[in-house]
Write an enzyme that holds these catalytic residues in place. Sequence first.
Site, PDB file in Angstrom:
ATOM      1  N   HIS A   1       4.976   1.752   1.153  1.00 36.92           N
ATOM      2  CA  HIS A   1       5.070   0.981   2.405  1.00 36.92           C
ATOM      3  C   HIS A   1       4.389  -0.371   2.293  1.00 36.92           C
ATOM      4  O   HIS A   1       3.550  -0.598   1.418  1.00 36.92           O
ATOM      5  CB  HIS A   1       4.430   1.762   3.562  1.00 36.92           C
TER       6      HIS A   1
ATOM      7  N   ASP B   1       2.052  -2.553   5.050  1.00 37.67           N
ATOM      8  CA  ASP B   1       1.303  -2.123   6.220  1.00 37.67           C
ATOM      9  C   ASP B   1       1.932  -2.626   7.520  1.00 37.67           C
ATOM     10  O   ASP B   1       2.304  -3.805   7.633  1.00 37.67           O
ATOM     11  CB  ASP B   1      -0.152  -2.602   6.123  1.00 37.67           C
TER      12      ASP B   1
ATOM     13  N   HIS C   1       2.691  -0.648  -1.305  1.00 40.91           N
ATOM     14  CA  HIS C   1       1.656   0.135  -1.985  1.00 40.91           C
ATOM     15  C   HIS C   1       1.797   1.607  -1.628  1.00 40.91           C
ATOM     16  O   HIS C   1       2.492   1.969  -0.670  1.00 40.91           O
ATOM     17  CB  HIS C   1       0.258  -0.393  -1.641  1.00 40.91           C
TER      18      HIS C   1
ATOM     19  N   ARG D   1     -11.160  -0.935   5.305  1.00 42.64           N
ATOM     20  CA  ARG D   1     -10.038  -1.873   5.291  1.00 42.64           C
ATOM     21  C   ARG D   1     -10.083  -2.791   6.505  1.00 42.64           C
ATOM     22  O   ARG D   1     -10.417  -2.351   7.607  1.00 42.64           O
ATOM     23  CB  ARG D   1      -8.728  -1.074   5.303  1.00 42.64           C
TER      24      ARG D   1
HETATM   25 FE   LIG Z   1      -1.215   1.021   3.663  1.00 42.35          FE
END
Ligand SMILES: [Fe+2]
Length: 328
Positions: free
Chosen positions: A107, A109, A261, A276
């Site tokens: 995917h 993000d 990723h 993140r």
């Molecule tokens: Fe992700």
Amino acid sequence: MGTGSSQDYQKIKLRKLGAYFGAEVNGVDLTKKLTSKEVIEITQALAEYEFLVFKNQNISSEDQIRFAEIFGKLSVHPFSPNSEKIPELIIFENDENNPPFGTDIWHSDETFRDSPPMATCLRAIDVPKVGGDTLFSSMSAAYDGLSERMKSYISGLEAIHDFKPFKKLFDNDEAGMKDLHRFELMWPPVTHPVVRSHPVTGRKVVFVNPQFTVQIKGMNEFESRSLLTDLFDLAKIPEYQYRLHWENNTMVLWDNRSVQHYAVHDYWPQRRHLERVTIEGDKPFGSDVVASEESLLGGKSPRPAGVKPGHGNHAPKREFLREIERSK
Ligand SMILES: [Fe+2]
């Protein structure tokens, strides 16, 4: 790839990682505020190399946030496990009691957003010695590898994205369904071009992913399904990939417009702790004229000129339409 030469980078040192994309950045200390020249070079390197790896950066969450804010405003993910104090900070802290959820799929993000993030910044705090790698795949290299026939076939198509994987997080009872409906109204499906033009480099990128993309807009379901399956499979081609093994204090900044990723879940039930932050992006655009509705229509039987296949104008009236009228 690699149009920039080493003379373009005087303040940072770059070591190329993959054949098509990726670079390790050395010569910067992220505990300190970066100079404007360092910022310019990192910004240029991100667009050029698509993901950047910073190793041995023993930094705090605040340092990471300060670094990411250089590139734009940070966003708050509506469905991820966020810090209570700093909602922009996503905390992936998985162990035997808290298995990882939903990231072991290719995917980009948050493409369920009308304007998906331009970049994501992920930092390893406590990671296992073996397992828990993240794979990256260059979707600009994937586009370049397509035949001219396929490039022209997919140019101008649009795809529908929605937050489908996160729907599993809602309880399957009346209250859960009510909450889900509220979030569906807040986050309706969005449309993005299948081939996106990168706003900085101008490179074309295949911008569909199996996590969030549900359909090619306006296309027959079976045509849409087979095309999407082929396009999703591009990320699996080893030539387009780089596999990153995390060590504590490694931080990665990836260009969410050009890479996909996949977080490998093989480490579980060992502990893996990362943080993140995500940087807001622009609305994706393609470089082609959008395919007309007419050009996407199929039909199993011949039809007179000017008559579209479809489901409109049925008589007698459908029951749900009567129900809507009655409730007015
Ligand atoms: Fe992700």
